[in-house]
Design a protein around this motif. Structure first.
Motif, PDB file in Angstrom:
ATOM      1  N   GLY A 113     -11.473 -23.972 -13.019  1.00 50.11           N
ATOM      2  CA  GLY A 113     -12.478 -23.436 -12.100  1.00 50.11           C
ATOM      3  C   GLY A 113     -13.513 -24.463 -11.698  1.00 50.11           C
ATOM      4  O   GLY A 113     -13.544 -25.597 -12.204  1.00 50.11           O
ATOM      5  N   ALA A 114     -14.367 -24.057 -10.779  1.00 47.14           N
ATOM      6  CA  ALA A 114     -15.442 -24.933 -10.326  1.00 47.14           C
ATOM      7  C   ALA A 114     -16.468 -25.117 -11.437  1.00 47.14           C
ATOM      8  O   ALA A 114     -16.734 -24.196 -12.215  1.00 47.14           O
ATOM      9  N   ALA A 115     -17.035 -26.301 -11.517  1.00 42.03           N
ATOM     10  CA  ALA A 115     -18.072 -26.570 -12.509  1.00 42.03           C
ATOM     11  C   ALA A 115     -19.370 -25.908 -12.064  1.00 42.03           C
ATOM     12  O   ALA A 115     -19.725 -25.934 -10.889  1.00 42.03           O
ATOM     13  N   GLY A 116     -20.067 -25.297 -13.001  1.00 38.19           N
ATOM     14  CA  GLY A 116     -21.328 -24.651 -12.675  1.00 38.19           C
ATOM     15  C   GLY A 116     -22.478 -25.636 -12.647  1.00 38.19           C
ATOM     16  O   GLY A 116     -22.353 -26.796 -13.061  1.00 38.19           O
ATOM     17  N   SER A 117     -23.611 -25.158 -12.197  1.00 35.38           N
ATOM     18  CA  SER A 117     -24.801 -26.013 -12.124  1.00 35.38           C
ATOM     19  C   SER A 117     -25.218 -26.522 -13.496  1.00 35.38           C
ATOM     20  O   SER A 117     -25.815 -27.597 -13.620  1.00 35.38           O
ATOM     21  N   ALA A 118     -24.925 -25.736 -14.551  1.00 35.95           N
ATOM     22  CA  ALA A 118     -25.307 -26.140 -15.902  1.00 35.95           C
ATOM     23  C   ALA A 118     -24.609 -27.420 -16.338  1.00 35.95           C
ATOM     24  O   ALA A 118     -25.062 -28.087 -17.268  1.00 35.95           O
ATOM     25  N   SER A 119     -23.501 -27.773 -15.677  1.00 33.96           N
ATOM     26  CA  SER A 119     -22.808 -29.019 -16.022  1.00 33.96           C
ATOM     27  C   SER A 119     -23.536 -30.231 -15.448  1.00 33.96           C
ATOM     28  O   SER A 119     -23.255 -31.371 -15.837  1.00 33.96           O
ATOM     29  N   ARG A 120     -24.463 -29.979 -14.531  1.00 38.19           N
ATOM     30  CA  ARG A 120     -25.188 -31.086 -13.885  1.00 38.19           C
ATOM     31  C   ARG A 120     -26.690 -31.040 -14.150  1.00 38.19           C
ATOM     32  O   ARG A 120     -27.395 -31.965 -13.784  1.00 38.19           O
ATOM     33  N   ARG A 121     -27.148 -29.979 -14.764  1.00 35.68           N
ATOM     34  CA  ARG A 121     -28.576 -29.809 -14.988  1.00 35.68           C
ATOM     35  C   ARG A 121     -28.862 -29.563 -16.469  1.00 35.68           C
ATOM     36  O   ARG A 121     -28.076 -28.943 -17.166  1.00 35.68           O
ATOM     37  N   ARG A 122     -29.996 -30.051 -16.899  1.00 34.49           N
ATOM     38  CA  ARG A 122     -30.419 -29.909 -18.290  1.00 34.49           C
ATOM     39  C   ARG A 122     -30.913 -28.490 -18.545  1.00 34.49           C
ATOM     40  O   ARG A 122     -31.629 -27.921 -17.721  1.00 34.49           O
ATOM     41  N   ARG A 123     -30.540 -27.926 -19.706  1.00 33.59           N
ATOM     42  CA  ARG A 123     -31.078 -26.636 -20.098  1.00 33.59           C
ATOM     43  C   ARG A 123     -32.498 -26.842 -20.608  1.00 33.59           C
ATOM     44  O   ARG A 123     -32.726 -27.645 -21.521  1.00 33.59           O
ATOM     45  N   ASP A 137     -26.198 -25.841 -28.706  1.00 34.83           N
ATOM     46  CA  ASP A 137     -26.063 -25.092 -27.458  1.00 34.83           C
ATOM     47  C   ASP A 137     -25.357 -25.958 -26.440  1.00 34.83           C
ATOM     48  O   ASP A 137     -25.927 -26.868 -25.881  1.00 34.83           O
ATOM     49  N   GLY A 138     -24.068 -25.656 -26.224  1.00 31.47           N
ATOM     50  CA  GLY A 138     -23.335 -26.454 -25.268  1.00 31.47           C
ATOM     51  C   GLY A 138     -22.705 -25.618 -24.183  1.00 31.47           C
ATOM     52  O   GLY A 138     -21.831 -26.082 -23.456  1.00 31.47           O
ATOM     53  N   GLU A 139     -23.127 -24.384 -24.075  1.00 27.04           N
ATOM     54  CA  GLU A 139     -22.498 -23.479 -23.117  1.00 27.04           C
ATOM     55  C   GLU A 139     -23.172 -23.532 -21.763  1.00 27.04           C
ATOM     56  O   GLU A 139     -24.378 -23.798 -21.648  1.00 27.04           O
ATOM     57  N   GLU A 140     -22.391 -23.252 -20.760  1.00 25.42           N
ATOM     58  CA  GLU A 140     -22.927 -23.195 -19.398  1.00 25.42           C
ATOM     59  C   GLU A 140     -23.616 -21.871 -19.168  1.00 25.42           C
ATOM     60  O   GLU A 140     -23.469 -20.927 -19.927  1.00 25.42           O
ATOM     61  N   ARG A 141     -24.362 -21.799 -18.053  1.00 26.01           N
ATOM     62  CA  ARG A 141     -24.997 -20.546 -17.656  1.00 26.01           C
ATOM     63  C   ARG A 141     -23.929 -19.499 -17.434  1.00 26.01           C
ATOM     64  O   ARG A 141     -22.924 -19.723 -16.833  1.00 26.01           O
TER      65      ARG A 141
END
Length: 231
Positions: A189-199, A227-231
């Motif tokens: 699937g497409a990568a979410g914003s969380a893969s490019r932005r810091r939590r 914590d390594g999960e995406e939004r």
């Protein structure tokens, strides 16, 4: 899994396998959704469950054009692979009716006047119910994704789903949609914003006592898994 693990594991799943979803998982998620808080216990929500190939295809037909479906990008291809779509809807009239009742007089929200509400709680409460669906699906070992509807296609979706206003009542309003299914590999699937932005850590958004005070650095954070999960 315990609650803390559910919170950490929940992420937005953007691609699914072809494995069917046990309807009992959907039913349990909906049962949990109705445990969400609601202003005045108005419970002004509704959930349209699309769990057949025909109903799911109809959803995407109302939300996208034929060219996009014929040649979908990575995001759309992954999302359309979900075997179940739940459309959470808010019911404004349930709140206006509830706050016109005698025991809610002191709230000052009577008269069926939406403009008196500083916050449209019908949307907020339905959003909280939607989060419980996401968490329930995670707890069952499946994946889900809440996403917004295409603004200029909301009307088409409402008509397709029978959400049509009448002279007697306003139809429930869809606040978004939730795909549900067995997660495909993340690379699908497409990568979410969380893969490019810091939590953002909670210590950067919490303020003790007053805005701008921040959080005392002397506090020891509770231990938890990475914590390594995406939004």
């Amino acid at each position: 899994m315990d609650f803390s693990e559910v919170v950490r594991r929940r992420r937005m799943t953007r691609a699914y396998t072809s494995d069917p979803v046990d309807l009992r998982i959907v039913e349990r998620a909906l049962e949990h959704a109705t445990r969400a808080p609601s202003a005045g216990f108005s419970q002004g929500w509704a959930f349209l469950v699309l769990d057949t190939p025909e109903s799911v295809a109809g959803f995407w037909a109302a939300q996208t054009d034929e060219a996009a479906r014929a040649n979908p990008d990575r995001w759309l291809a992954g999302m359309m692979s979900a075997p179940v779509v739940v459309v959470p809807c808010s019911r404004r009239e349930a709140y206006l009716d509830r706050y016109a009742e005698a025991d809610k007089t002191r709230a000052g929200l009577g008269g069926h006047d939406e403009s008196r509400w500083a916050m449209p709680y019908w949307h907020l409460d339905t959003a909280m119910a939607s989060l419980l669906i996401l968490q329930s699906v995670t707890d069952a070992g499946l994946g889900a994704c809440f996403f917004g509807l295409v603004p200029d296609r909301v009307g088409a979706l409402k008509e397709h789903l029978g959400l049509v206003d009448t002279a007697e009542a306003q139809a429930p309003h869809p606040i978004g949609a939730i795909t549900i299914g067995h997660p495909a590999p993340r690379s699908t699937g497409a990568a979410g914003s969380a893969s490019r932005r810091r939590r953002t850590p909670w210590t950067e958004v919490a303020h003790r006592g007053r805005w701008g005070a921040g959080w005392p650095s002397t506090s020891e954070p509770a231990e938890h898994a990475p914590d390594g999960e995406e939004r």
